[in-house]
Scaffold this motif. Structure first.
Motif, PDB file in Angstrom:
ATOM      1  N   GLN A  52     -43.824  -5.354  13.596  1.00  0.00           N
ATOM      2  CA  GLN A  52     -43.541  -4.062  12.979  1.00  0.00           C
ATOM      3  C   GLN A  52     -42.817  -3.216  13.994  1.00  0.00           C
ATOM      4  O   GLN A  52     -43.321  -3.017  15.098  1.00  0.00           O
ATOM      5  CB  GLN A  52     -44.838  -3.348  12.591  1.00  0.00           C
ATOM      6  N   ALA A  53     -41.688  -2.694  13.590  1.00  0.00           N
ATOM      7  CA  ALA A  53     -40.940  -1.862  14.533  1.00  0.00           C
ATOM      8  C   ALA A  53     -41.749  -0.629  14.907  1.00  0.00           C
ATOM      9  O   ALA A  53     -42.471  -0.075  14.091  1.00  0.00           O
ATOM     10  CB  ALA A  53     -39.628  -1.429  13.904  1.00  0.00           C
ATOM     11  N   ASN A  54     -41.642  -0.243  16.133  1.00  0.00           N
ATOM     12  CA  ASN A  54     -42.303   0.973  16.580  1.00  0.00           C
ATOM     13  C   ASN A  54     -41.370   2.160  16.340  1.00  0.00           C
ATOM     14  O   ASN A  54     -40.345   2.305  16.990  1.00  0.00           O
ATOM     15  CB  ASN A  54     -42.640   0.852  18.071  1.00  0.00           C
ATOM     16  N   GLN A  55     -41.806   2.970  15.365  1.00  0.00           N
ATOM     17  CA  GLN A  55     -40.941   4.070  14.954  1.00  0.00           C
ATOM     18  C   GLN A  55     -40.710   5.092  16.065  1.00  0.00           C
ATOM     19  O   GLN A  55     -39.685   5.758  16.107  1.00  0.00           O
ATOM     20  CB  GLN A  55     -41.537   4.795  13.749  1.00  0.00           C
ATOM     21  N   ALA A  57     -40.547   4.627  19.358  1.00  0.00           N
ATOM     22  CA  ALA A  57     -39.534   4.153  20.296  1.00  0.00           C
ATOM     23  C   ALA A  57     -38.166   4.343  19.678  1.00  0.00           C
ATOM     24  O   ALA A  57     -37.235   4.825  20.315  1.00  0.00           O
ATOM     25  CB  ALA A  57     -39.779   2.691  20.616  1.00  0.00           C
TER      26      ALA A  57
END
Lengths: 346, 346
Positions: A52-55, A57
């Motif tokens: 899951q992309a780290n929003q 960052a």
DNA sequence: TACAAAAATGTAACCGATTACATTAATTTT
DNA sequence: AAAATTAATGTAATCGGTTACATTTTTGTA
């Protein structure tokens, strides 16, 4: 307590695939520069590992959040629910998230919410003002940073922001004129003491219609309520205590109008025979109270969609779009029993 | 288009004051380790320059967001508005932000919302399920990462999460028993075909009360609606078309009950004389429809506060608090005219 | 006055993505 | 087959805070 597993990052994927994080990053965003073979490998591993992309960052780096802030006075009206549904439609479609918060009709709370939204770096703001907002200072920060703010429904009297609303003067005029055309001549007005121009404008329309019929404005017929149902009932009591009773009432809100009708009936007054009533908003309650309320309908869903769409256009659009504009939506008088017009029963 | 000024960061402040960013960071968070003199200087300069902390940088580093996600089926009921107000109270007080989104009664949309919340790394989740949610799989991610999820009102049948709700079996039982004690014997039930246990439980209470009075369950008296006002009117039509009319109806929702009452009256049925009606939720509409609705009241505001408080306790609390629990709130039957009990007029 | 302890501040790694720029690999062209 | 393009990947800086650990300054005590 079980240890929380660390999130999988692009570094993990890069390491496992023995490629660079840059390639992983690009692959995940479907950058055409990455070969299909590599993309496939990345996608598959990402999926497998539950990446899951780290929003944060992402937001930190990109300086935008893909989030739209919405501040409204209250969540509990049908109208607002409709507007929000409209906003959500458009926002979701365009890949934006929503942060919704309510001011609870407090200017202070509103200010805090604006600040919170600002700190959370929303990309834009959609606002319907509280009754009591008198200065727009909290929004200045947004203007200064060139973050678009759009007001809807309860818009400020004057500002350099975009507004989306109806012509309240005209709506108030129509409501009152309708009563006048029914032969009513002593028309009371129930409204709120508010800095919000929307109510002033409805009053103005009311006054204009009276003037057109050569009826002088009678201050004693203006009742200031908080627009709750209960306040409507209070309004009924007050109006009935007047030396000369009104023969009609124009209320700026259906909830309050419903309370008024109930209060009138409780005192043995017949609606509309003795006193006709017109409300505002076309809330479902207008079809429950007896007699059903004549009201002003205007399109909440559309207003929400329009507000969101305009905002997103500002956000993605090219060119200089920070110019002020006011979009006027159409409103209609919906005639039901409470205003004294015989309505064919279905 | 005017160039957006860069934000001021702790680096700017550090440079201007000729101290390290670490000290600035600590000063801004009022860390006791920083001297008062330095703090003062930092605060003043920060104020002067309009410094705003960058939440992403903070969240990225701290691995938490101080944000609570709220997912509800619809924003447009009075009850939900009340719950949210309760949640906001507690959350704001504790310094948490809220992200609210609605599932619009769609399991799919709900799943998307859950995912969005997850991606945005909310610290915890407060959920009231859609009618149609049948599996809790989307929430598993939260469980896996040990992020607390609390369900309220429309809670899952069984899960390892915390639930806050009322005893729906008992409420349904009381509503039905009340009608029975009024001498009604042919009691219809209007509910929804839903996977939500809350409705099944209300039905169960209904069935229990009937059984207690030795009345066999008559399937033809169960009407499945979507609980909108309109569906209530449809329900009225259906029930009146039955070979033998019911003499009472227990509806699981006030809006629908209001529509039912209106539908009954339109067909010349007297409420409560011919057919008594009991609703659920104690929505304001229950005091507008005529006759006023007898209903089940339960404390939305308190439910919201409790849900938020529990969540925040999980978040800040020491010790192992991931254990399942169900908190039952009290509900009360509010008797008004629609169920056939003479109510003294005030 | 010297030394220990406490207080204040500093250094630098870290959080996880994005992206300008550099480098290497694969195709085309001559 | 060598040179010129084009495609694919890599390197490393960057976004703005936080914080473990190190260092310096101040205060207290023997």
């Amino acid at each position: 307590m079980s240890k929380t597993k660390k999130d999988v990052t692009i570094y993990d994927i890069a390491a496992q695939l023995d490629i660079s994080v840059a390639t992983v990053s690009r692959a995940l965003r479907d950058d055409p520069v990455v070969s299909d073979k590599t993309k496939k490998r990345v996608f598959e591993l990402a999926e497998k590992n539950g990446y899951q992309a780290n929003q944060f960052a992402r937001s930190l780096r990109q300086q935008h959040t893909n989030t739209i802030g919405v501040i409204i006075p209250r969540l509990n009206s049908y109208f607002m629910a409709t507007v929000i549904a409209g906003i959500e439609n458009v926002a979701n479609q365009a890949g934006y998230n929503l942060i919704i918060s309510q001011s609870s009709e407090s200017a202070e709370r509103e200010g805090i919410n604006v600040r919170t939204m600002f700190n959370n770096r929303v990309d834009g703001l959609l606002v319907s003002l509280s009754y009591l907002t008198s200065n727009l200072e909290p929004f200045e920060k947004f203007a200064k940073k060139n973050i678009p703010v759009i007001f809807f429904d309860r818009t400020p009297e004057s500002s350099s922001f975009t507004n989306i609303r109806i012509n309240n003067v005209q709506a108030g005029y129509e409501a009152t004129k309708h009563l006048l055309s029914q032969g009513r001549r002593r028309i009371a007005h129930v409204t709120i003491s508010s800095t919000q121009s929307i109510y002033k404008e409805r009053f103005l329309g009311y006054a204009m219609a009276l003037a057109e019929f050569g009826i002088p404005l009678d201050k004693s017929l203006i009742y200031l309520a908080d627009l709750s149902m209960e306040s409507g009932t209070d309004a009924a009591k007050h109006l009935l205590s007047l030396p000369t009773r009104p023969d009609a009432v124009f209320v700026v809100n259906d909830n309050c109008a419903a309370g008024l009708v109930i209060g009138l009936k409780a005192k043995g007054i017949r609606v509309p025979e003795d006193i006709a009533v017109v409300g505002f908003n076309d809330d479902p309650v207008s079809r429950i109270v007896e007699p059903n309320l004549t009201s002003i309908h205007y399109p909440g869903h559309q207003m929400g969609e329009l507000a969101a769409r305009s905002l997103i256009n500002h956000l993605t659009g090219a060119g200089d779009i920070m110019l002020t504009q006011t979009i006027l939506l159409r409103s209609d008088l919906v005639i039901r029993q409470s205003s004294g017009v015989p309505v064919p029963s279905r």
